[in-house]
Design a protein around this motif. Structure first.
Motif, PDB file in Angstrom:
ATOM      1  N   CYS A   1     -74.090  78.564  37.570  1.00 52.24           N
ATOM      2  CA  CYS A   1     -74.796  77.384  38.055  1.00 52.24           C
ATOM      3  C   CYS A   1     -74.622  76.213  37.092  1.00 52.24           C
ATOM      4  O   CYS A   1     -74.680  76.401  35.876  1.00 52.24           O
ATOM      5  N   GLY A   2     -74.458  75.048  37.642  1.00 52.90           N
ATOM      6  CA  GLY A   2     -74.330  73.877  36.790  1.00 52.90           C
ATOM      7  C   GLY A   2     -74.024  72.637  37.590  1.00 52.90           C
ATOM      8  O   GLY A   2     -74.172  72.618  38.818  1.00 52.90           O
ATOM      9  N   GLU A   3     -73.576  71.619  36.892  1.00 52.02           N
ATOM     10  CA  GLU A   3     -73.226  70.363  37.545  1.00 52.02           C
ATOM     11  C   GLU A   3     -71.762  70.042  37.281  1.00 52.02           C
ATOM     12  O   GLU A   3     -71.327  70.022  36.126  1.00 52.02           O
ATOM     13  N   ASN A   4     -71.005  69.813  38.328  1.00 52.53           N
ATOM     14  CA  ASN A   4     -69.634  69.342  38.169  1.00 52.53           C
ATOM     15  C   ASN A   4     -69.718  67.864  37.812  1.00 52.53           C
ATOM     16  O   ASN A   4     -70.135  67.039  38.633  1.00 52.53           O
TER      17      ASN A   4
ATOM     18  N   ARG B   1     -70.405  65.171  40.594  1.00 54.58           N
ATOM     19  CA  ARG B   1     -71.875  65.114  40.614  1.00 54.58           C
ATOM     20  C   ARG B   1     -72.459  66.238  41.483  1.00 54.58           C
ATOM     21  O   ARG B   1     -73.640  66.268  41.791  1.00 54.58           O
TER      22      ARG B   1
ATOM     23  N   VAL C   1     -73.998  69.718  42.270  1.00 59.84           N
ATOM     24  CA  VAL C   1     -74.693  70.790  41.577  1.00 59.84           C
ATOM     25  C   VAL C   1     -74.307  72.084  42.298  1.00 59.84           C
ATOM     26  O   VAL C   1     -74.525  72.222  43.496  1.00 59.84           O
TER      27      VAL C   1
END
Lengths: 743, 202, 414
Positions: free
Chosen positions: C334-337, C341, C343
């Protein structure tokens, strides 16, 4: 002293149970009539070793042949002063790879011994080449940071130095820099430039003779005996050479797309250093710039310019940005980058620049326009939009580095020009988006080597004179000449200093070994060297052309002449020679051929085919050993002949094997090509090349070309090779027995 | 002093104001745009920009966009971003202080009434239970603008609520009370009395 | 002028690629060298690597050459199972105390393997980072140098130990072996103790402890190795099925003020190599590389370009925030590209954490070191070599080791 071969057969590690030792003794006795034949329950034990030692000391034996484990183990146990030892690998490659008590296993063991006993008859103790005087002085070419460090360090190790600098001044390209990228903790502040102090140190050192405004006009000879001629007419004898010619900035005039030339306020990082050194950075208006943008990878990582990363530009821009930001904290400083590359401890310097208020924009600088101030159009990847950055007072292009592998001011030479072509292409062949044109340095040679193969140091790729070996970064194709610093690979000053020290170590090492007649890497300490029987020589030049290290020159009468201390003892010359007139004291085509012929070939009705495996002793052979350790089983019909390098494989061996009744021949060697793994550079490639020419011979012998094949083998193939062998044996079986059998 | 409004992209006047006037602002300089914060945020999908991009916008001088962003209001103070930030940027403080700046500079007028109602709900929970119960505070706040509006808001923010439950910023079930609510009430009464004496507003 | 050195011997501490190279370069220049290694065989971290970037060649190939060089060189002595516990003095005149732990197997071991045949208990396989077990009497690995078995201390005092001893036909087992120590007088000390992987358990958000299919980069090397626990098949630890969708997470600990503040330099390239491992095994495999900056310095850029040309490898500029267990048990990254932008919450068969390198040992004497524990400078003390001086790739380690060898030669030749 007459050669007396003794056979020592070990019964330990299960050998005594798996093999008929008495039958092995019979081979030694009946077939080879050896004067001493002994068996022992554990030869490598104290008692066993004492047994051999006693025979050697008594003079009963001069050359023990030990039938036991692999020559790769127990080397220290079976080492005796002033005696050569041969080993027959009965453990790893016989009883651990083949069923115990089996007829074929026994035949294999007997053949192994036959090969070893035959080898013994052809083995002579090498007499080292030590003719004349050997020099201990080092030639260091280039008076920049790398060269100065090398000179200074060599003296500390007790060697005199001849330092040759092309310009009038020592110090090189970073001479005038006020500050440099930090290499000392806490890695946050630009550091004082070490060059002025280093220049003073070198100039004050009496053991360093500095030649300014000088170039090398001739380098003849070999390690321990290089004859150097300088442009000032002086001549010198040196033992080894450190090439430290550094790099130059990429030609910024080719960076018009980044605004270079459009305004005097678009400058390179090197031009900014000059401004910083003057103590006052100003724009064309004479004002201190209030807004400055650095454009990273200006030319680097660009297939149209420099396809590689120049390594130092990120840190240099950080340093310059910090200098500008610290000089006036109101200045707005931007670094436009695609990947911020501050490896290792340099990450702290990145943070220091951020702390100083420098702004980092990730994205490509697509355009630099000159209007009311400069504007850089950035495809800002983090904002997700195209941003006009400006108006800017100053734009700094972080231009990359180009190695000084040639003297750009000297005329190019036609002879040996191919040495400047890339040896490999490391870029993805299939990728149209990143297909740089091969970089071929222009200009004349720096060392002007008087070598048959040409005056240049061979290039690896992109114009760098680098090694292709990860484990052995100093192993290039010219023995005794060690490149260091950015001429070898893009590197920063801290790494350059380390690299210079490393190169000096290699240089003083080759000096020490050359004087003993001993080889350097990878066959360190080998005292043998190739001797050429000129009476048989046809002047075909294959040896002089194919030697991976350029060790063989030609006389005015076109005869080959070996420079022994350039030689790395791979035997490629011996493999190349069509008349087999090149031999080492302890390694020759005759020896290998005799070993091939020593194997008993059963006649075709026995249905016991024989396959000769010619294996590279550095990779394929240990892989087969490890197959044994893992007890992987494979056909006992193969007979393994280890060679120093597949490059030393002479086609005669294949000829002899096939005319002698072997049903197939398999060459096992290292990977060739762009990622070549041969430690003699081209050995397996040469073998492949030679093999391509054998089809003709086979045809004339009415033999199927499939009987001879080549297998790419790595040292990690211990599980794969047994399968490959079994498949090949099956293939040879379908071809049927060799009609030459029993002739 | 008000924060300067940059006239061009990447004019640093606003960024520098933030560095100097926002709690933790100096640390903001160290952001390397890795995205760990926006990825850590339990309601990251609800934010228009998320902290990572917001910080880049600060550098780019996009003052208005920064101060009207919902990112600065949506932080639930779970501190996941702060513990994970490889550059130790106190993201939570920065967002909170930016929301204060937004009010100060009039970018958050619309939110002001909302905030007052929220504060009332918060105060109610604090005095009744001695704790803030996120679920009840939110519910009381949502319904303070009428039943229909309350349900609508509740539904709209379901995802946020679930994320908060997951990151242990909200719990379901009976509200936890502090020990000695009676004493708390006495303390609050005393505080009110002192404040009244000093003539400050409540 | 400095006084003449009292000893011309060079002590090299650490038998990995840095120590081996430093020892050999010094010995081949004429020095007497003593090489000390903590473990039972030489080779260190590189012996446990499957292949090297960018050539994808095998580290054992270079080790074979180096072991041959050692075997041929009478000036170089190797002590395994040994550590340096104290160093006093200075250049030209050091005194070092060396402690040797029991191996319970004497030098006359022939590596025949009879002991392993009778051993019944199994111990964690250190060479394979504990991914499997080995017999309590074991050869560290097929390329082990010295080629000698080791007896696990656990069985030394047991009846099993007795039966192992009885099985050895050459009497090489010594169950009563005790730690020994000896002092050495040396002219120079090269400190080449290398690195250890940063503990993945410290990265709590990545749940290395809890999720079987979250592994580290060094474990990936063993999974891909032909002599590793899976015989080179990259399989999920949870269910043994092939990993066909793989995430490679960069800077797992590195470039992080909460963990390792520096960049470990090699991880980006090592991960590209891992992408190749996966892609070579499965033509349909998908590999996602999560990164902050891709650091493919100098000519290694070409390797990056090679991987970039592979459409099945995706590059996501994002430091993942956390890894969660998915409903099907697969790890979800899980994260933010940061470029889109977006998620994300992406499930994978296997997640490989590119954990960084940290220095593994500190010299037992006053030594100039930086805040991270890397040896810096060497005026008057031990000479750092290889990764003991900072995060380096193999080539740079050898370069550093060769430079260190010069320092030692200078000290003893003085």
């Amino acid at each position: 002293m007459d050669k007396k071969t003794g056979a020592y057969l070990c019964q330990g590690c299960g050998l005594g149970d798996a093999l008929d030792i008495a039958a092995l003794e019979k081979v030694a006795k009946a077939e080879f009539k050896l004067p001493v034949i002994k068996t022992h329950a554990c030869l490598c034990g104290d008692e066993g070793v004492a047994l051999i030692k006693a025979d050697l000391e008594a003079g009963a034996v001069t050359l023990p042949v030990i039938g036991a484990c692999s020559p790769r183990v127990m080397t220290d146990r079976f080492q005796f002063p002033n005696a050569q030892v041969l080993r027959a690998n009965l453990r790893e490659q016989v009883i651990w790879s083949h069923p115990a008590g089996d007829e074929d296993t026994q035949m294999l063991a007997e053949d192994m011994l036959r090969m070893a006993f035959t080898q013994a008859t052809k083995l002579n103790a090498p007499t080292p080449w030590k003719e004349g005087e050997f020099a201990t002085t080092l030639l260091v070419v280039g008076g920049g940071y790398a060269g100065l460090t090398a000179a200074n360090e060599a003296v500390k190790a007790g060697h005199d130095v001849l330092l040759v600098e092309k310009s009038a001044q020592l110090g090189g390209s970073a001479r005038g820099w006020t500050k440099v990228v930090p290499s000392d903790p806490p890695y946050r502040e630009p550091q004082d430039n070490p060059l002025p102090a280093l220049v003073a140190k070198v100039e004050a050192n009496k053991a360093i003779r500095v030649a300014r405004n000088a170039t090398v006009t001739k380098t003849a000879g070999m390690p321990g005996k290089f004859q150097i001629e300088l442009s000032d007419g002086s001549t010198h004898l040196v033992g080894a050479i450190v090439l430290a010619t550094g790099s130059r900035p990429y030609d910024a005039t080719k960076l018009g797309h980044l605004g270079y030339g459009a305004s005097p306020d678009v400058i390179t990082n090197v031009e900014l250093e000059i401004k910083l050194a003057s103590g006052k950075v100003t724009t064309k208006n004479g004002q201190a710039p209030k807004t400055v943008a650095f454009i990273q990878c200006a030319g680097s990582r660009d297939p149209a310019h420099l396809p590689y990363c120049s390594s130092v530009c990120c840190s240099v821009s950080l340093k310059q940005a910090i200098q500008l930001a610290k000089a006036d904290p109101q200045t707005m400083v931007y670094i436009v980058y695609e990947e911020m590359r501050t490896p290792g401890q340099a990450e702290e310097f990145y943070r220091a620049a951020q702390d100083a208020g420098v702004i980092f924009m990730k994205g490509k600088a697509n355009k630099v326009a000159n209007g009311a101030g400069l504007t850089v159009t950035v495809a800002d990847e983090l904002l997700g939009q195209e941003v006009p950055l400006g108006p800017l007072d100053l734009v700094v292009l972080a231009t990359g580095m180009v190695p000084n592998s040639t003297d750009v001011d000297a005329p190019a030479q036609e002879y040996g020009a191919e040495l400047l072509n890339p040896d490999i292409n490391p870029y993805p062949a299939a990728d149209e988006s990143y297909k740089p044109a091969p970089i071929v340095p222009t200009g004349g040679p720096i060392l002007n080597l008087q070598y048959r193969q040409g005056p240049h140091l061979p290039m690896l790729a992109d114009g760098f004179a680098d090694s292709h070996y990860i484990c052995f970064p100093y192993e290039t194709r010219r023995t005794g000449i060690y490149a260091c610093g950015p001429v070898r690979r893009p590197m920063d000053m801290a790494e350059t200093a380390d690299d210079a020290r490393g190169a000096v170590l290699k240089a003083i090492q080759v000096i020490a070994n050359a004087a003993e007649g001993a080889s350097v890497h990878p066959r360190v300490g080998d005292l043998s060297y190739p001797k050429i029987g000129l009476s048989a020589c046809t002047k075909c030049r294959r040896c002089t052309v194919e030697c991976p290290f350029g060790a063989i020159d030609e006389t005015e009468q076109d005869y080959p002449v070996v420079n022994p201390t350039r030689c790395r003892r791979c035997g490629t010359c011996m493999g190349a020679c069509p008349v087999r007139t090149i031999a080492f004291d302890n390694y020759s085509v005759d020896m290998l051929s005799s070993m091939v012929k020593a194997v008993n070939i059963p006649d075709e009705f026995d249905e016991k085919p024989r396959i000769l495996v010619i294996a590279c002793e550095n990779d394929a052979y240990p892989a087969l050993d490890m197959a044994g350790i893992a007890r992987h089983q494979y056909s006992a019909f193969v007979r393994i002949l280890p060679v120093r390098c597949l490059g030393s494989m002479n086609l005669l061996l294949i000829n002899d094997a096939l005319s002698g009744g072997y049903d197939g021949v398999v060459l096992m060697g290292c990977k060739p090509g762009d990622d070549y793994q041969c430690h003699f550079v081209k050995g397996s490639a040469m073998a492949k090349e030679r093999l391509s020419k054998i089809a003709e011979t086979l045809k004339s012998m009415q033999l199927e070309p499939e009987r001879v094949t080549m297998v790419e083998a790595s040292i990690a193939d211990s599980a794969r090779l047994p399968k490959v062998i079994d498949e090949l044996v099956a293939t040879f079986d379908t071809i049927g027995p060799n009609p030459f059998k029993g002739l | 002093m008000t924060a300067p409004t940059p006239s061009r992209t990447y004019d640093l006047s606003f960024a520098r104001y933030v560095y100097d006037h926002i709690d933790g602002g100096q640390r903001l300089k160290l952001c390397m745009q890795c995205g760990a914060c926006s990825g850590s945020c339990p309601i990251g999908t609800q934010m228009d920009h998320g902290p990572r991009k917001l910080f880049m916008m600060i550098r780019a001088g996009m003052k208005e966009a920064v101060l009207t962003s919902n990112t600065i209001w949506n932080c639930v103070s779970c501190y996941n971003c702060v513990v994970r930030c490889p550059r130790q940027v106190p993201i939570t403080y920065i967002l909170h202080d930016l929301s204060a700046l937004a009010i100060e500079e009039g970018y958050a007028e619309a939110k002001k009434a909302d905030n007052a109602r929220f504060a009332k709900a918060f105060w109610w929970s604090a005095t009744v239970f001695g704790r803030t119960d996120e679920r009840l505070v939110t519910a009381r706040y949502y319904f303070s603008s009428g039943l229909g509006e309350g349900i609508k808001k509740g539904m709209a923010n379901q995802a946020i609520a679930l994320a908060m439950v997951k990151t242990k910023r909200m719990h379901l079930g009976m509200p936890h009370k502090v020990k000695g609510v009676g004493e708390l009430k006495a303390i609050v009464a005393k505080a009110a009395e002192i404040q009244a004496r000093h003539g400050k507003e409540g | 002028m400095n006084p003449k050195p009292q000893s011309q011997t060079v002590l090299v501490v650490g038998g990995g690629i840095g120590g081996i190279s430093a020892a050999l370069e010094a010995a081949e220049t004429g020095c007497e060298v003593v090489l000390i290694e903590k473990g039972p065989s030489l080779g260190g971290r590189v012996a446990a690597l499957n292949r090297y970037f960018p050539k994808m060649c095998h580290p054992t190939c270079g080790l074979e050459i180096n072991f041959q060089r050692i075997k041929r060189n009478p000036r170089l002595k190797v002590f395994t199972m040994s550590e340096v516990t104290a160093i006093t003095g200075g250049p030209g005149n050091f005194k070092a105390t060396i402690v040797t732990r029991p191996r319970y197997v004497k030098p006359n071991c022939t590596a025949c393997g009879d002991c392993a045949k009778v051993a019944t208990s199994e111990v964690a396989d250190a060479f394979n980072y504990g991914l499997g077990t080995v017999k309590a009497a074991y050869l560290p690995h097929a390329m082990a140098f010295p080629m000698r078995y080791v007896l696990a201390p656990e069985v030394a005092g047991t009846p099993e130990g007795q039966s192992i001893k009885a099985a050895c036909k050459v009497g090489a087992i010594d169950l009563d072996e005790q730690p020994t120590h000896f002092d050495l007088s040396v002219g120079a000390v090269i400190w080449a103790t290398g690195w250890q992987p940063y503990p993945a358990t410290n990265l709590t958000a990545y749940r290395y402890d809890a999720l079987a299919d979250v592994i580290t980069n060094v474990e990936m090397e063993r999974l891909a190795a032909h002599d590793g626990p899976t015989k080179g098949q990259i399989l999920r630890r949870s269910d043994g099925t092939p990993a066909k969708k793989v995430a490679l997470i960069q800077c797992a600990g590195s470039r992080d003020l909460n963990h390792l503040p520096y960049c470990s330099r090699i991880c980006c390239l090592a991960s590209m190599k891992h992408a190749l491992y996966v892609r070579e095994q499965h033509p349909d495999a998908q590999v996602d590389i999560y990164y902050i900056d891709i650091r493919a310095h100098d000519k290694l850029e070409a390797f990056y370009r090679k991987l970039k040309a592979d459409g099945q490898v995706r590059w996501l500029k994002s430091k993942p925030a956390r890894i969660e267990p998915g409903a099907d048990g697969r790890p979800v990254v899980c994260g933010e590209n940061t470029l889109t932008r977006e998620v994300y919450a992406e499930p994978y068969d296997l997640v490989v954490l590119a954990t960084g390198m940290q220095p593994s040992a500190k010299p037992p004497m006053e030594t100039a070191m930086d805040d991270y524990g890397f040896v810096v400078g060497h005026e008057g003390g031990v000479i750092g070599a290889g990764v003991a001086t900072g995060p380096l790739d193999v080539s740079m380690s050898v370069q550093s080791a060769t430079a260190a060898a010069l320092g030692a030669v200078q000290a003893v030749r003085r």
